[in-house]
Design an enzyme around this catalytic site. Structure first.
Site, PDB file in Angstrom:
ATOM      1  N   THR A  46      35.977  39.400  -4.679  1.00  0.00           N
ATOM      2  CA  THR A  46      36.415  37.911  -3.864  1.00  0.00           C
ATOM      3  C   THR A  46      37.646  37.427  -4.978  1.00  0.00           C
ATOM      4  O   THR A  46      38.260  36.861  -4.484  1.00  0.00           O
ATOM      5  CB  THR A  46      34.954  37.035  -3.999  1.00  0.00           C
ATOM      6  N   THR A  47      37.339  37.497  -6.217  1.00  0.00           N
ATOM      7  CA  THR A  47      38.148  36.711  -6.943  1.00  0.00           C
ATOM      8  C   THR A  47      39.721  37.196  -6.935  1.00  0.00           C
ATOM      9  O   THR A  47      40.558  36.441  -7.199  1.00  0.00           O
ATOM     10  CB  THR A  47      37.915  36.815  -8.469  1.00  0.00           C
ATOM     11  N   TYR A 109      28.637  36.500   7.435  1.00  0.00           N
ATOM     12  CA  TYR A 109      28.838  35.530   8.582  1.00  0.00           C
ATOM     13  C   TYR A 109      27.649  36.223   9.993  1.00  0.00           C
ATOM     14  O   TYR A 109      27.152  35.236  10.220  1.00  0.00           O
ATOM     15  CB  TYR A 109      30.099  35.980   9.068  1.00  0.00           C
ATOM     16  N   TYR A 135      25.936  43.813  -4.011  1.00  0.00           N
ATOM     17  CA  TYR A 135      26.629  42.333  -4.542  1.00  0.00           C
ATOM     18  C   TYR A 135      25.907  41.379  -3.628  1.00  0.00           C
ATOM     19  O   TYR A 135      26.125  41.424  -2.298  1.00  0.00           O
ATOM     20  CB  TYR A 135      28.163  42.356  -4.229  1.00  0.00           C
ATOM     21  N   ARG A 140      28.324  32.665  -0.348  1.00  0.00           N
ATOM     22  CA  ARG A 140      29.393  33.193   0.476  1.00  0.00           C
ATOM     23  C   ARG A 140      29.192  33.846   1.771  1.00  0.00           C
ATOM     24  O   ARG A 140      29.818  33.946   2.733  1.00  0.00           O
ATOM     25  CB  ARG A 140      30.424  34.183  -0.456  1.00  0.00           C
ATOM     26  N   LYS A 164      25.178  43.027  -8.489  1.00  0.00           N
ATOM     27  CA  LYS A 164      25.647  41.904  -9.076  1.00  0.00           C
ATOM     28  C   LYS A 164      24.786  40.860  -8.473  1.00  0.00           C
ATOM     29  O   LYS A 164      25.097  40.680  -7.203  1.00  0.00           O
ATOM     30  CB  LYS A 164      27.063  42.037  -8.893  1.00  0.00           C
ATOM     31  N   ILE A 206      29.253  40.713 -14.460  1.00  0.00           N
ATOM     32  CA  ILE A 206      30.703  40.883 -13.653  1.00  0.00           C
ATOM     33  C   ILE A 206      31.408  39.601 -13.547  1.00  0.00           C
ATOM     34  O   ILE A 206      30.970  38.815 -12.750  1.00  0.00           O
ATOM     35  CB  ILE A 206      30.854  41.768 -12.285  1.00  0.00           C
TER      36      ILE A 206
END
Length: 297
Positions: A46-47, A109, A135, A140, A164, A206
Site C-alpha cells: 500500500t505504501t 470493499y 495482511y 483500509r 501482517k 513490516i
C-alpha cells in the site's frame, strides 16, 4: 522462516516532478535501508501507492528494487485484491523468481464473511509458487480478519506462513500470538505498537517509518526480540513523535516528507493523495534535523 523475523520495510514509490517513477531515488532508498540494517524489503505494498501504478510502472519498480538489492536481502512482493480470480491469475502469470514470499491483503470493499476470507486465501495460497504472508488492515479493507480465521488458515494451509497484523488491536494480536502454530509469524503492521507486539511474542514488523529511520527502528526491534525492554522502549519513545507525524496526513505523504528532509527523494504523491502540508513538512524536517543520529544529513 526466520528471514522474516525482525524489521521489514514497505517501500515507497518515489516520483519525479513529472509524476514518473524516480528510479534513481528508489535505488537510493533501497541502499539506505540495507545500510541501516533492515532484514527484508516489501515491494508494491500500500505504501508504494500500488493502486495508482500501471502494470508497466509496477514492473519498473520491481526491476529497480531487484537490481538495487542485488540479492542482499529477502524480497516480498505485494499481490492482493478483492477479485480472487484476478489475484490467482496474477500469481500464475507473474515471474516471482526474485521474491521469497508474497504479501496479500484481505479482500477490500466487498466486505466478505470470514468464510469468504478463508476461501479467498486458500485459493491464493494454492496458486502461489512462494509462501504467503496474510495482511489484515481493517482500516483500509472495511472487514477484520478475525483470529479464528487466521488460525484456521495457519493450521490448514501450509503455504501460509504468517500475517501482517494491522488491526490496531493489541488484544487481537496477543490472541493470535497465544494460539498460533509455533512457526507461524505474527508481524506488526502498525509502527506505534510494534514494540508491544514484539514483547508479547510477535516476530517483528513490516514498517513504514523504519525505511526513514532504519538504524534506530531495527535496533529497537532487535532489543525487543532479545527481551531488553528498557533499552528498546528508549528507542521507541525517541521515534514516537515521528511515527505520529508520518501518519498524521496519510501514508505515504508523511514518510515521503521524511525522505525529502533526508535528501533522498521528492515528496510527490499521486492523486487522490496529496502531499503533507507546509506545517507538517516543517515539523518533520525539524525532527530530522534534531535527531541526526536517527536520520542522515
Amino acid at each position: 522462516m526466520s528471514k522474516f523475523t525482525g524489521t521489514g520495510v514497505a517501500l515507497v514509490t518515489p516520483f519525479n516532478r513529472d509524476n514518473s517513477v524516480d528510479r534513481a531515488a528508489l535505488e537510493k532508498i533501497v541502499a539506505y535501508c540495507i545500510e541501516g540494517g533492515v532484514e527484508y524489503l516489501v515491494v508494491l505494498g500500500t505504501t508504494a501507492e500500488s493502486a495508482t501504478l500501471t502494470r508497466e510502472e509496477k514492473e519498473i519498480v520491481i526491476q529497480t528494487v531487484i537490481k538495487a538489492n542485488a540479492g542482499r536481502l529477502p524480497l516480498v512482493l505485494g499481490v492482493g485484491g478483492n477479485n480472487t480470480a484476478e489475484v490467482v491469475n496474477e500469481l500464475q502469470t507473474t515471474d516471482l523468481s526474485g521474491f521469497e514470499a508474497i504479501l496479500s491483503v484481505s479482500p477490500y470493499y466487498n466486505k466478505p464473511t470470514q468464510e469468504g476470507i478463508y476461501q479467498h486465501f486458500k485459493a491464493v495460497a494454492a496458486a502461489s509458487p512462494v509462501p504467503v504472508i496474510l495482511y489484515n488492515v481493517p482500516g483500509r479493507t472495511a472487514s477484520n480478519m478475525l483470529p479464528k480465521t487466521v488460525l484456521r488458515l495457519a493450521r490448514e494451509v501450509s503455504n501460509i506462513i504468517g500475517i501482517k497484523e494491522a488491526a490496531g488491536d493489541i488484544v487481537q494480536a496477543m490472541r493470535l500470538i497465544k494460539d498460533k502454530p509455533e512457526d507461524f509469524l505474527v508481524i506488526s503492521g502498525d509502527d506505534m505498537v510494534t514494540l508491544p507486539m514484539v514483547l508479547a511474542g510477535g516476530a517483528g514488523v513490516i514498517s513504514v517509518v523504519a525505511q526513514g529511520f532504519p538504524r534506530e527502528f531495527t535496533e529497537m526491534v532487535r532489543l525487543g526480540l532479545a527481551g531488553n525492554v528498557r533499552e528498546a522502549y528508549a528507542l521507541h519513545y525517541k521515534l514516537a513523535d515521528v511515527i505520529d507525524m508520518a501518519f498524521e496526513q496519510g501514508n505515504p505523504a508523511g514518510i515521503k516528507s521524511v525522505f525529502r528532509a533526508l535528501g533522498l527523494s521528492e515528496d510527490i504523491v499521486r492523486l487522490p493523495l496529496v502531499k503533507a502540508d507546509e506545517d507538517l513538512e516543517e515539523r518533520i524536517a525539524r525532527f530530522v534535523e534534531k535527531n541526526v543520529s536517527v536520520g542522515v544529513k
